[in-house]
Motif scaffolding. Structure first.
Motif, PDB file in Angstrom:
ATOM      1  N   ALA A  42      74.344  43.987  69.123  1.00  0.00           N
ATOM      2  CA  ALA A  42      74.774  43.302  70.351  1.00  0.00           C
ATOM      3  C   ALA A  42      74.890  44.309  71.501  1.00  0.00           C
ATOM      4  CB  ALA A  42      76.114  42.601  70.121  1.00  0.00           C
ATOM      5  N   ARG A  43      75.376  45.505  71.179  1.00  0.00           N
ATOM      6  CA  ARG A  43      75.462  46.548  72.206  1.00  0.00           C
ATOM      7  C   ARG A  43      74.065  46.924  72.709  1.00  0.00           C
ATOM      8  NH1 ARG A  43      80.179  49.183  73.046  1.00  0.00           N
ATOM      9  NH2 ARG A  43      81.920  48.676  71.667  1.00  0.00           N
ATOM     10  N   SER A  44      73.123  47.052  71.794  1.00  0.00           N
ATOM     11  CA  SER A  44      71.755  47.401  72.201  1.00  0.00           C
ATOM     12  C   SER A  44      71.171  46.353  73.143  1.00  0.00           C
ATOM     13  CB  SER A  44      70.854  47.540  70.968  1.00  0.00           C
ATOM     14  OG  SER A  44      70.884  48.851  70.475  1.00  0.00           O
ATOM     15  N   VAL A  45      71.308  45.090  72.755  1.00  0.00           N
ATOM     16  CA  VAL A  45      70.744  44.007  73.583  1.00  0.00           C
ATOM     17  C   VAL A  45      71.406  43.997  74.965  1.00  0.00           C
ATOM     18  CG1 VAL A  45      70.598  41.488  73.820  1.00  0.00           C
ATOM     19  CG2 VAL A  45      69.990  42.576  71.644  1.00  0.00           C
ATOM     20  N   HIS A  46      72.700  44.230  74.993  1.00  0.00           N
ATOM     21  CA  HIS A  46      73.426  44.263  76.267  1.00  0.00           C
ATOM     22  C   HIS A  46      72.901  45.385  77.169  1.00  0.00           C
ATOM     23  CE1 HIS A  46      76.765  45.032  79.034  1.00  0.00           C
ATOM     24  NE2 HIS A  46      77.032  43.745  78.893  1.00  0.00           N
ATOM     25  N   GLN A  47      72.713  46.568  76.600  1.00  0.00           N
ATOM     26  CA  GLN A  47      72.238  47.711  77.393  1.00  0.00           C
ATOM     27  C   GLN A  47      70.808  47.476  77.887  1.00  0.00           C
ATOM     28  OE1 GLN A  47      75.371  48.716  77.617  1.00  0.00           O
ATOM     29  NE2 GLN A  47      74.668  50.834  77.753  1.00  0.00           N
ATOM     30  N   LEU A  48      69.969  46.891  77.037  1.00  0.00           N
ATOM     31  CA  LEU A  48      68.592  46.605  77.441  1.00  0.00           C
ATOM     32  C   LEU A  48      68.567  45.598  78.590  1.00  0.00           C
ATOM     33  CD1 LEU A  48      67.013  46.325  73.869  1.00  0.00           C
ATOM     34  CD2 LEU A  48      66.438  48.076  75.565  1.00  0.00           C
ATOM     35  N   ALA A  75      74.819  37.013  73.568  1.00  0.00           N
ATOM     36  CA  ALA A  75      73.818  37.896  74.192  1.00  0.00           C
ATOM     37  C   ALA A  75      73.517  37.445  75.622  1.00  0.00           C
ATOM     38  CB  ALA A  75      72.545  37.896  73.357  1.00  0.00           C
ATOM     39  N   PRO A  76      73.329  38.393  76.536  1.00  0.00           N
ATOM     40  CA  PRO A  76      73.081  38.045  77.935  1.00  0.00           C
ATOM     41  C   PRO A  76      71.663  37.566  78.221  1.00  0.00           C
ATOM     42  CG  PRO A  76      73.132  40.432  77.655  1.00  0.00           C
ATOM     43  CD  PRO A  76      73.465  39.848  76.330  1.00  0.00           C
ATOM     44  N   VAL A  77      70.747  37.735  77.248  1.00  0.00           N
ATOM     45  CA  VAL A  77      69.362  37.261  77.420  1.00  0.00           C
ATOM     46  C   VAL A  77      68.955  36.517  76.148  1.00  0.00           C
ATOM     47  CG1 VAL A  77      68.650  39.115  78.999  1.00  0.00           C
ATOM     48  CG2 VAL A  77      68.455  39.464  76.528  1.00  0.00           C
ATOM     49  N   PRO A  78      67.921  35.646  76.224  1.00  0.00           N
ATOM     50  CA  PRO A  78      67.476  34.947  75.015  1.00  0.00           C
ATOM     51  C   PRO A  78      67.015  35.942  73.954  1.00  0.00           C
ATOM     52  CG  PRO A  78      66.413  34.052  76.986  1.00  0.00           C
ATOM     53  CD  PRO A  78      67.148  35.272  77.425  1.00  0.00           C
ATOM     54  N   CYS A  79      67.391  35.664  72.703  1.00  0.00           N
ATOM     55  CA  CYS A  79      66.997  36.528  71.587  1.00  0.00           C
ATOM     56  C   CYS A  79      66.349  35.679  70.503  1.00  0.00           C
ATOM     57  CB  CYS A  79      68.215  37.230  70.973  1.00  0.00           C
ATOM     58  SG  CYS A  79      68.981  38.449  72.042  1.00  0.00           S
ATOM     59  N   ALA A  80      65.133  36.027  70.115  1.00  0.00           N
ATOM     60  CA  ALA A  80      64.486  35.395  68.965  1.00  0.00           C
ATOM     61  C   ALA A  80      64.648  36.339  67.790  1.00  0.00           C
ATOM     62  CB  ALA A  80      63.008  35.177  69.258  1.00  0.00           C
ATOM     63  N   ILE A  81      64.882  35.759  66.606  1.00  0.00           N
ATOM     64  CA  ILE A  81      65.102  36.589  65.421  1.00  0.00           C
ATOM     65  C   ILE A  81      63.953  36.396  64.444  1.00  0.00           C
ATOM     66  CG2 ILE A  81      66.614  36.902  63.413  1.00  0.00           C
ATOM     67  CD1 ILE A  81      68.966  36.314  65.270  1.00  0.00           C
ATOM     68  N   VAL A  82      63.451  37.518  63.911  1.00  0.00           N
ATOM     69  CA  VAL A  82      62.328  37.453  62.970  1.00  0.00           C
ATOM     70  C   VAL A  82      62.575  38.479  61.866  1.00  0.00           C
ATOM     71  CG1 VAL A  82      60.938  39.104  64.314  1.00  0.00           C
ATOM     72  CG2 VAL A  82      59.793  37.476  62.824  1.00  0.00           C
ATOM     73  N   ALA A  83      62.044  38.194  60.678  1.00  0.00           N
ATOM     74  CA  ALA A  83      62.255  39.100  59.543  1.00  0.00           C
ATOM     75  C   ALA A  83      61.351  40.330  59.646  1.00  0.00           C
ATOM     76  CB  ALA A  83      61.985  38.361  58.231  1.00  0.00           C
ATOM     77  N   GLY A  84      61.889  41.469  59.208  1.00  0.00           N
ATOM     78  CA  GLY A  84      61.160  42.726  59.297  1.00  0.00           C
ATOM     79  C   GLY A  84      60.424  43.079  58.018  1.00  0.00           C
ATOM     80  N   GLY A  85      60.000  44.348  57.932  1.00  0.00           N
ATOM     81  CA  GLY A  85      59.235  44.809  56.789  1.00  0.00           C
ATOM     82  C   GLY A  85      59.845  46.032  56.146  1.00  0.00           C
ATOM     83  N   ALA A  86      59.083  46.639  55.241  1.00  0.00           N
ATOM     84  CA  ALA A  86      59.614  47.747  54.436  1.00  0.00           C
ATOM     85  C   ALA A  86      59.853  48.999  55.269  1.00  0.00           C
ATOM     86  CB  ALA A  86      58.648  48.058  53.305  1.00  0.00           C
ATOM     87  N   GLU A  87      58.975  49.287  56.204  1.00  0.00           N
ATOM     88  CA  GLU A  87      59.113  50.462  57.066  1.00  0.00           C
ATOM     89  C   GLU A  87      59.327  50.002  58.502  1.00  0.00           C
ATOM     90  OE1 GLU A  87      59.139  53.482  55.891  1.00  0.00           O
ATOM     91  OE2 GLU A  87      58.418  53.052  53.867  1.00  0.00           O
TER      92      GLU A  87
END
Ligand SMILES: Nc1ccn([C@@H]2O[C@H](COP(=O)(O)OP(=O)(O)OP(=O)(O)O)[C@@H](O)[C@H]2O)c(=O)n1
Ligand SMILES: C[C@](O)(CO)[C@H](O)COP(=O)(O)O
Length: 239
Positions: A42-48, A75-87
């Motif tokens: 949440a801090r990262s999204v806020h700073q961005l 969050a101050p902007v729209p956030c879409a969430i998606v699953a990541g990978g191994a690396e």
């Protein structure tokens, strides 16, 4: 890159948060760990957002989507969430796949990639990265001079002093013209090449990497010591 300055469309940030945080330890994903009650992601999204990002694609470990949804509720902007990978690289690629599919983001020409773990990046670093891409750079990284004397080690020989005056430590967010980042990740996937950051991905296709000034505050929360420092600095109003 082409000559058109990327000014009108929203800036999109892919926030990679799918790591486990093994060096930090703990039972929750690192990006959900809190400093003064606020999760790192949440801090990262806020700073961005404070630096000019308009939309975030947050890449998380599969099965943790609901927890991240809750963490990003304000969050101050729209956030879409998606699953990541191994690396990390696979997580960025999954974020890019969503960017490509998402009709609403079709106009986005400036794309940032940011480590959720660099939760205290100052907005002016974000502004510098975006400005450099808008000015025509293909790939932009914030970087800092190296503070320690550096020695290179080998398995069998003696260590060797390295001239640190030409070295830079690379941070995030890293910024790209959209097509550069998409093409770079596609090329890496095709060749099965792994890199540790997205500037190296762009460089893989021959693009020049432009450096802008980073900031000490953009440190990556990596181990328990970093979390102690973060708590102390936030308590003192210095982050
Ligand atoms: N498969 C992965 C690995 C890392 N990351 C993200 O990439 C960033 C930088 O990685 P790092 O700080 O090394 O995080 P972890 O991989 O979680 O840490 P560790 O190596 O200690 O397990 C982090 O925000 C992390 O969540 C990711 O999205 N997907
Ligand atoms: C992207 C990065 O933060 C730039 O310094 C770094 O390469 C991430 O490395 P990690 O080993 O995934 O933490």
């Amino acid at each position: 890159m082409g000559e058109s300055p990327h000014t009108a469309a929203p800036v999109v940030a892919i926030v990679v948060a799918a790591g486990s945080g093994s060096r930090l330890g703990g039972e929750h994903p690192k990006a959900l760990r809190e400093v003064a009650g606020v999760p790192l992601v949440a801090r990262s999204v806020h700073q961005l957002a404070a630096g000019g990002v308009g939309v975030c694609i947050v890449v998380v470990a599969a099965g943790t989507e609901d927890a991240f949804e809750a963490a990003l509720g304000d969050a101050p902007v729209p956030c879409a969430i998606v699953a990541g990978g191994a690396e990390r690289q696979h997580s960025v690629a999954n974020g890019l796949a969503l960017l490509d599919l998402h009709g609403g983001l079709a106009g986005a020409e400036v794309v940032l990639v940011h480590d959720a773990a660099r939760a205290f990046v100052p907005p002016d670093v974000v502004v510098r990265v975006i400005a450099a891409v808008r000015a025509g750079a293909d790939a932009v990284v914030p970087a800092l001079p190296v503070a320690d004397t550096i020695r290179e080690v080998t398995d069998d020989g003696p260590s060797a002093l390295v001239d640190r005056s030409s070295l830079r430590a690379v941070q995030t967010p890293q910024g790209f013209a959209r097509a550069v980042l998409l093409d770079a990740h596609e090329a890496l996937e095709e060749s099965g090449t792994l890199v540790t950051d997205d500037a190296a991905a762009a460089e893989y296709l021959g693009h020049e990497v432009t450096l802008v000034a980073g900031a000490r505050e953009a440190f990556k929360v990596t181990d328990p010591f970093d979390l102690v420092i973060a708590e102390a600095l936030v308590a003192r109003g210095q982050l």
